[in-house]
Design a protein around this motif. Structure first.
Motif, mmCIF file in Angstrom:
data_model
loop_
_atom_site.group_PDB
_atom_site.id
_atom_site.type_symbol
_atom_site.label_atom_id
_atom_site.label_comp_id
_atom_site.label_asym_id
_atom_site.label_seq_id
_atom_site.Cartn_x
_atom_site.Cartn_y
_atom_site.Cartn_z
ATOM 1 N N LEU A 1 1.218 2.184 3.794
ATOM 2 C CA LEU A 1 2.184 1.097 3.950
ATOM 3 C C LEU A 1 3.496 1.440 3.259
ATOM 4 O O LEU A 1 4.589 1.118 3.759
ATOM 5 N N THR B 1 4.500 6.299 13.091
ATOM 6 C CA THR B 1 5.690 5.898 13.829
ATOM 7 C C THR B 1 6.141 7.029 14.753
ATOM 8 O O THR B 1 5.687 8.170 14.618
ATOM 9 N N LYS C 1 -1.608 9.353 10.287
ATOM 10 C CA LYS C 1 -1.540 7.964 9.831
ATOM 11 C C LYS C 1 -0.790 7.872 8.510
ATOM 12 O O LYS C 1 -0.790 8.810 7.702
ATOM 13 N N ARG D 1 -4.401 5.618 4.200
ATOM 14 C CA ARG D 1 -3.576 5.739 5.405
ATOM 15 C C ARG D 1 -4.129 4.775 6.460
ATOM 16 O O ARG D 1 -4.997 5.141 7.255
ATOM 17 N N THR D 2 -3.615 3.581 6.470
ATOM 18 C CA THR D 2 -4.113 2.544 7.374
ATOM 19 C C THR D 2 -3.136 2.213 8.491
ATOM 20 O O THR D 2 -3.518 1.541 9.452
ATOM 21 N N GLU D 3 -1.883 2.679 8.384
ATOM 22 C CA GLU D 3 -0.856 2.309 9.363
ATOM 23 C C GLU D 3 -0.736 3.376 10.456
ATOM 24 O O GLU D 3 -0.875 4.566 10.185
ATOM 25 N N GLU D 4 -0.480 2.912 11.671
ATOM 26 C CA GLU D 4 -0.292 3.825 12.796
ATOM 27 C C GLU D 4 0.978 4.654 12.585
ATOM 28 O O GLU D 4 1.972 4.152 12.058
ATOM 29 N N VAL E 1 5.589 3.765 5.429
ATOM 30 C CA VAL E 1 6.253 3.026 6.510
ATOM 31 C C VAL E 1 7.496 2.321 5.982
ATOM 32 O O VAL E 1 8.563 2.345 6.612
#
Length: 376
Positions: free
Chosen positions: A224, A14, A221, A9-12, A227
């Motif tokens: 990718l 939404t 988080k 889980r590297t993405e902020e 997302v």
């Protein structure tokens, strides 16, 4: 999903992810912060209204224990004390409870804000699973809670020893004080000791609140892939959107090609651009662009124009200028009125000549005067 796919889980998160989490009741919450608020303001309320409560209780006990002979044999007399008790304790007790209630609301909504969710209130089978319960007991969150408990014990025990030593002689002195002063004094000592013990929890809250906020953000988080999936669900599959746009463009082109037979003239580049113009004299407006195209579409416009005997005029500068400055269904710019008027005048004269009603017009100059800022 992230655990199953092996992705980190590297993405902020939404805004949609955060909103869905709030609907499920998943917001940052610090139980330590809420507890600290309630305890500290309970101590403050006790300091403010403790003396009034103590005096009221003293008055009630004094009245209840000083019955005369007639009152002793009157079985209904006991209930008359209730009015007095109600009058003595109503205001201080109500304020005491009100302060605690407000502290509970503020303390528990200070981090994460106010939020109510039926989904969070609904029973969940996963919470009754022994294996998942054991996993929570042995997980990192349980370790954090254990550390907090040990730290709270050390702080509260240390503060308790310090406060007892501080108020030791005052506590011993209570035994020789007169009533009701001793009752009120004991409540004051109790309130100050209570406040001191409660303030030690500020240290725990100062650590726990940022940690809970960080941990909540970390749990939200996304991978990718998540997302990308959310973008597809909210914005639509790019391939489907492209297909829709292509279909809409084809429908628009078909409608546009149906209007070409009604054009007064088609101006061309002559090979790459074609623009069909129509001038409705009844409306007394400016000429309008009813169709335009480039390359293959330009060729189709010319074919339709030839098949319907619509005049075709070569004017490269004017054609490119009309194509880039005017959309289908719009009137031509004011700066191109003169050039378009020359083209229409030539076409109308040519039509009259072909019908035997006038002389043949002189050839139209292909390089019509176009303002520099409209040249393309």
């Amino acid at each position: 999903m992230a655990e199953d796919s092996g992705q980190e889980r590297t993405e902020e998160p939404t805004s949609k992810k955060i909103e869905e989490a709030r609907k499920k009741g998943q917001i940052a919450r610090s139980k330590e912060l809420g507890t600290t608020f309630v305890l500290i303001f309970s101590a403050i309320a006790l300091l403010l209204y403790g003396p009034a409560l103590g005096q009221g209780l003293y008055n009630i006990m004094g009245r209840a224990l000083t019955l005369n002979r007639n009152e002793t044999y009157d079985t209904t007399k006991m209930f008359s004390v209730w009015d007095m008790a109600f009058a003595e304790l109503l205001f201080p007790f109500s304020m005491f409870v009100l302060i605690i209630a407000l502290a509970g609301v503020v303390g528990n909504t200070l981090l994460g804000g106010f939020n109510f969710s039926w989904q969070a209130a609904a029973p969940k089978a996963s919470k009754m699973s022994p294996m998942k319960g054991l996993k929570r007991m042995l997980g990192p969150q349980a370790a954090v809670e254990l550390i907090k408990s040990i730290l709270k014990f050390i702080l509260v025990a240390g503060a308790a020893i310090f406060l007892i030593n501080t108020f030791f002689y005052e506590i011993l002195h209570l035994s020789i004080e007169a009533v009701p002063g001793s009752i009120i004094h004991s409540l004051e000592i109790l309130a100050w000791m209570f406040l001191g013990l409660s303030c030690t929890l500020i240290i725990i809250s100062a650590i726990d609140a940022p940690y809970q906020s960080y941990n909540h953000h970390k749990q939200l988080k996304m991978t990718l892939q998540e997302v990308k999936d959310e973008y597809k669900n909210s914005e639509g599959d790019p391939q489907i959107k492209a297909r829709i746009r292509r279909t809409q463009r084809e429908m628009s082109q078909r409608r546009m090609m149906q209007d070409v037979p009604d054009a007064d003239v088609v101006v061309t580049n002559p090979t790459h651009y074609s623009v069909a113009l129509k001038y409705d004299t009844d409306k007394a407006g400016a000429p309008m662009v009813i169709a335009k195209g480039v390359d293959e579409l330009a060729m189709q416009i010319r074919k339709v124009a030839i098949g319907n005997e619509v005049p075709i005029v070569e004017s490269p500068l004017l054609t490119r200028s009309l194509y880039h400055t005017t959309e289908v269904g719009e009137q031509i710019p004011d700066q191109l009125f003169t050039a378009v008027a020359q083209v229409l005048a030539y076409v109308f004269q040519l039509k009259r000549f072909n019908k035997g009603r006038g002389r043949k017009p002189t050839s139209l100059n292909k390089d019509l005067s176009i303002p520099d800022h409209l040249k393309h």
